[in-house]
Design a protein around this motif. Structure first.
Motif, PDB file in Angstrom:
ATOM      1  N   GLY A 135       0.821  -1.217   0.000  1.00 43.60           N
ATOM      2  CA  GLY A 135       0.000   0.000   0.000  1.00 43.60           C
ATOM      3  C   GLY A 135       0.849   1.258   0.000  1.00 43.60           C
ATOM      4  N   ARG A 136       0.174   2.372  -0.249  1.00 43.01           N
ATOM      5  CA  ARG A 136       0.861   3.655  -0.305  1.00 43.01           C
ATOM      6  C   ARG A 136       0.364   4.515   0.854  1.00 43.01           C
ATOM      7  N   VAL A 137       1.319   5.114   1.582  1.00 41.34           N
ATOM      8  CA  VAL A 137       0.966   5.937   2.740  1.00 41.34           C
ATOM      9  C   VAL A 137       0.867   7.405   2.350  1.00 41.34           C
ATOM     10  N   LEU A 138      -0.235   8.029   2.734  1.00 44.61           N
ATOM     11  CA  LEU A 138      -0.362   9.479   2.573  1.00 44.61           C
ATOM     12  C   LEU A 138      -0.507  10.065   3.965  1.00 44.61           C
ATOM     13  N   GLY A 139       0.391  10.969   4.324  1.00 48.52           N
ATOM     14  CA  GLY A 139       0.339  11.525   5.679  1.00 48.52           C
ATOM     15  C   GLY A 139      -0.368  12.863   5.703  1.00 48.52           C
ATOM     16  N   TYR A 140      -1.357  12.998   6.579  1.00 53.44           N
ATOM     17  CA  TYR A 140      -1.928  14.324   6.869  1.00 53.44           C
ATOM     18  C   TYR A 140      -1.098  14.896   8.014  1.00 53.44           C
ATOM     19  N   GLN A 141      -0.575  16.107   7.826  1.00 52.92           N
ATOM     20  CA  GLN A 141       0.379  16.647   8.804  1.00 52.92           C
ATOM     21  C   GLN A 141      -0.301  17.465   9.896  1.00 52.92           C
ATOM     22  N   LEU A 142      -0.181  16.994  11.135  1.00 47.68           N
ATOM     23  CA  LEU A 142      -0.597  17.809  12.278  1.00 47.68           C
ATOM     24  C   LEU A 142       0.572  18.715  12.621  1.00 47.68           C
ATOM     25  N   THR A 143       0.269  19.964  12.985  1.00 49.98           N
ATOM     26  CA  THR A 143       1.402  20.864  13.231  1.00 49.98           C
ATOM     27  C   THR A 143       1.373  21.474  14.631  1.00 49.98           C
ATOM     28  N   PHE A 144       2.574  21.739  15.116  1.00 45.28           N
ATOM     29  CA  PHE A 144       2.818  22.416  16.382  1.00 45.28           C
ATOM     30  C   PHE A 144       2.104  23.767  16.359  1.00 45.28           C
ATOM     31  N   PRO A 145       1.494  24.266  17.420  1.00 47.07           N
ATOM     32  CA  PRO A 145       1.452  23.614  18.717  1.00 47.07           C
ATOM     33  C   PRO A 145       0.135  22.901  19.033  1.00 47.07           C
ATOM     34  N   ASP A 146      -0.922  23.093  18.191  1.00 51.19           N
ATOM     35  CA  ASP A 146      -2.199  22.513  18.646  1.00 51.19           C
ATOM     36  C   ASP A 146      -2.494  21.140  18.040  1.00 51.19           C
ATOM     37  N   TYR A 147      -1.802  20.764  16.975  1.00 55.41           N
ATOM     38  CA  TYR A 147      -1.937  19.433  16.387  1.00 55.41           C
ATOM     39  C   TYR A 147      -3.400  19.051  16.128  1.00 55.41           C
ATOM     40  N   SER A 148      -4.179  20.020  15.610  1.00 60.85           N
ATOM     41  CA  SER A 148      -5.589  19.699  15.352  1.00 60.85           C
ATOM     42  C   SER A 148      -5.797  19.415  13.861  1.00 60.85           C
ATOM     43  N   ILE A 149      -6.955  18.860  13.532  1.00 58.38           N
ATOM     44  CA  ILE A 149      -7.208  18.467  12.136  1.00 58.38           C
ATOM     45  C   ILE A 149      -8.117  19.478  11.450  1.00 58.38           C
ATOM     46  N   ASP A 150      -7.667  19.961  10.271  1.00 56.27           N
ATOM     47  CA  ASP A 150      -8.513  20.790   9.430  1.00 56.27           C
ATOM     48  C   ASP A 150      -9.154  19.808   8.437  1.00 56.27           C
ATOM     49  N   TRP A 151     -10.427  19.488   8.665  1.00 57.07           N
ATOM     50  CA  TRP A 151     -11.036  18.391   7.905  1.00 57.07           C
ATOM     51  C   TRP A 151     -11.202  18.734   6.424  1.00 57.07           C
ATOM     52  N   LYS A 152     -11.265  20.034   6.128  1.00 55.07           N
ATOM     53  CA  LYS A 152     -11.381  20.416   4.712  1.00 55.07           C
ATOM     54  C   LYS A 152     -10.073  20.052   3.989  1.00 55.07           C
ATOM     55  N   ALA A 153      -8.959  20.393   4.614  1.00 60.98           N
ATOM     56  CA  ALA A 153      -7.656  20.050   4.025  1.00 60.98           C
ATOM     57  C   ALA A 153      -7.472  18.535   4.005  1.00 60.98           C
ATOM     58  N   PHE A 154      -7.918  17.893   5.059  1.00 63.93           N
ATOM     59  CA  PHE A 154      -7.814  16.428   5.144  1.00 63.93           C
ATOM     60  C   PHE A 154      -8.547  15.780   3.956  1.00 63.93           C
ATOM     61  N   GLY A 155      -9.732  16.312   3.657  1.00 66.90           N
ATOM     62  CA  GLY A 155     -10.565  15.745   2.591  1.00 66.90           C
ATOM     63  C   GLY A 155      -9.859  15.747   1.236  1.00 66.90           C
ATOM     64  N   LYS A 156      -8.913  16.680   1.056  1.00 70.11           N
ATOM     65  CA  LYS A 156      -8.214  16.761  -0.240  1.00 70.11           C
ATOM     66  C   LYS A 156      -7.310  15.556  -0.484  1.00 70.11           C
ATOM     67  N   LEU A 157      -6.999  14.816   0.573  1.00 68.77           N
ATOM     68  CA  LEU A 157      -6.145  13.627   0.388  1.00 68.77           C
ATOM     69  C   LEU A 157      -6.947  12.419  -0.106  1.00 68.77           C
ATOM     70  N   ILE A 158      -8.260  12.508   0.005  1.00 66.50           N
ATOM     71  CA  ILE A 158      -9.105  11.361  -0.364  1.00 66.50           C
ATOM     72  C   ILE A 158      -9.334  11.323  -1.875  1.00 66.50           C
ATOM     73  N   ASN A 159      -9.156  10.139  -2.455  1.00 65.05           N
ATOM     74  CA  ASN A 159      -9.444   9.968  -3.884  1.00 65.05           C
ATOM     75  C   ASN A 159      -9.907   8.538  -4.121  1.00 65.05           C
ATOM     76  N   SER A 160     -10.036   8.153  -5.394  1.00 64.91           N
ATOM     77  CA  SER A 160     -10.622   6.833  -5.671  1.00 64.91           C
ATOM     78  C   SER A 160      -9.728   5.672  -5.209  1.00 64.91           C
ATOM     79  N   LYS A 161      -8.446   5.956  -4.939  1.00 69.09           N
ATOM     80  CA  LYS A 161      -7.563   4.866  -4.493  1.00 69.09           C
ATOM     81  C   LYS A 161      -7.556   4.716  -2.968  1.00 69.09           C
ATOM     82  N   THR A 162      -8.161   5.672  -2.259  1.00 70.80           N
ATOM     83  CA  THR A 162      -8.128   5.611  -0.791  1.00 70.80           C
ATOM     84  C   THR A 162      -8.926   4.403  -0.306  1.00 70.80           C
TER      85      THR A 162
END
Ligand code: PMP
Ligand code: GLN
Length: 384
Positions: A135-162
């Motif tokens: 399989g292929r790993v795609l990392g969504y990057q959490l960043t210092f200091p709050d390490y929270s998820i921006d779900w809109k940006a997260f959604g951009k990683l999803i495609n037909s191969k996910t």
């Protein structure tokens, strides 16, 4: 005789960071706040239950999916916590720790070219398991200091191969948690797509400041497409027992068991029996949040006068500290130096990212007795 030629399936993998830092701690006689394990023992009652079950002869193979009494006890526990009934026969499998459950889940579903989204920093066993299965790993990057998820940006990683998304709440190493609103966002992103959620919830009971664990098992949409992993190592202070379990709807659990039966078949019989009896007292796990919150606060107090600044820790037994007022070194160099020079081992968090991180942050494990936390605090307060 000359060596044979082969191509490594994991060419980039070396010794993991927990082994490196624990060995360094040992070599330098340092206090080990690196690898996550308690320095206190499991309960006496659990020990004697283990002994009794060995004495009583439960020393041959357990049933493939796990001891029925244990699966029943877990189904009751989860039904009480998450409000929908879970079948002990069809939806729970006992595993050799959460690590095996995770490996088995990934092996059962990930084929070459499938994409798996991880949330980085990510616990170290996810990525190699994906890659060894092609399989292929795609990392969504959490960043210092709050390490929270921006779900809109997260959604951009999803495609037909996910094919899979791996989440972890409470999260190792950041100590952040997902809330119901996060799960709702995730559910919207995967709705009507053939994407499995692997939800690693090994720290389900280690959650602080009156927060409530948001399990995918309590989410009406996500529970239908999720495999969830848990660990008795965390819940009963026995990381060396390497026992855990996976929960999933029947159609996913059937596939999980096809792999499980050929990579371990079944796991430790007498210890499963012991835990089945021990689970009858909910106080054993319901008391964990208070127990660990006190330790988190104790460590923060012990370091209050130092230049190490704590980040928000809502769960797990790990606390991140920002050391930017003390050094410009990268986290691995800093963690190694303070082990050697100040006698406290920690974990740098850049190894939890595929492409590293330049945040000046280390992780300290507070699953230790107060005397050890106090000594560590004293030593770390000397860094200037
Ligand atoms: N997931 C996470 C997030 C962990 O921190 C750990 C262990 N610390 C595991 C999985 C593995 O659990 P086990 O020791 O039961 O294999
Ligand atoms: N899960 C533990 C941690 O995060 C370590 C487990 C291991 O050593 N593989 O520290």
């Amino acid at each position: 005789m000359s060596e044979i030629n082969f191509q490594s399936k994991l060419p980039m993998v070396g010794t993991n960071i927990f082994t490196i830092m624990s060995s360094l701690a040992q070599e330098h006689g340092a206090i080990n706040l690196s690898q996550g394990f308690p320095n206190y023992d499991i309960s006496e009652k659990l020990k004697s239950l283990a002994q009794q079950n060995i004495q009583s002869g439960f020393n041959q193979y357990a049933p493939m999916a796990g001891v029925p009494a244990l699966r029943e006890a877990l189904a009751n526990k989860m039904t009480n916590s998450y409000g929908h009934s879970i079948s002990p026969e069809k939806e729970i499998t006992i595993t050799a720790g959460a690590t095996q459950a995770i490996y088995t889940a990934i092996s059962a579903f990930i084929k070459p070219e499938d994409e798996v989204i991880l949330i980085e920093p990510a616990y170290d066993c996810y990525s190699p398991a994906v890659r060894i299965n092609g399989g292929r790993v795609l990392g969504y990057q959490l960043t210092f200091p709050d390490y929270s998820i921006d779900w809109k940006a997260f959604g951009k990683l999803i495609n037909s191969k996910t094919r899979m998304i791996i989440i972890n709440t409470p999260h190792n190493p950041t100590g952040t948690i997902l809330r119901e609103s996060d799960l709702n966002e995730l559910a919207k992103l995967v709705e009507n797509k053939d994407i499995i959620i692997l939800s690693d919830e090994v720290y389900e009971h280690l959650i602080y400041d009156e927060e409530k664990h948001a399990s995918v098992l309590a989410h009406p949409l996500l529970k239908k497409r999720s495999l969830v992993t848990f660990s008795f190592g965390k819940t009963f202070h026995g990381t060396g027992w390497k026992l855990g379990y996976a929960v999933a709807p029947e159609y996913l659990m059937n596939e999980f068991r096809k792999v499980h039966q050929f990579n371990v078949f079944c796991v430790n019989h007498p210890l499963q029996k012991a835990i089945a009896t021990f689970l009858a007292d909910p106080e054993e796990y319901n008391s964990l949040a208070g127990f660990y919150q006190k330790k988190r606060d104790f460590l923060q107090t012990a370091l209050a006068s130092s230049k190490l600044k704590p980040l928000l820790c809502s769960g797990t037994y790990f606390q991140l500290y920002d050391y930017s007022e003390l050094s410009d070194e990268d986290d691995f160099t800093f963690a190694q130096r303070i082990t050697k020079e100040f006698g406290v081992a920690s974990i740098p968090i850049s190894p939890f990212y595929t492409h590293g991180s330049d945040a000046k942050v280390i992780r300290l494990c507070f699953a230790k007795t107060e005397d050890v936390l106090a000594q560590a605090g004293e030593k770390l307060s000397k860094i200037v």
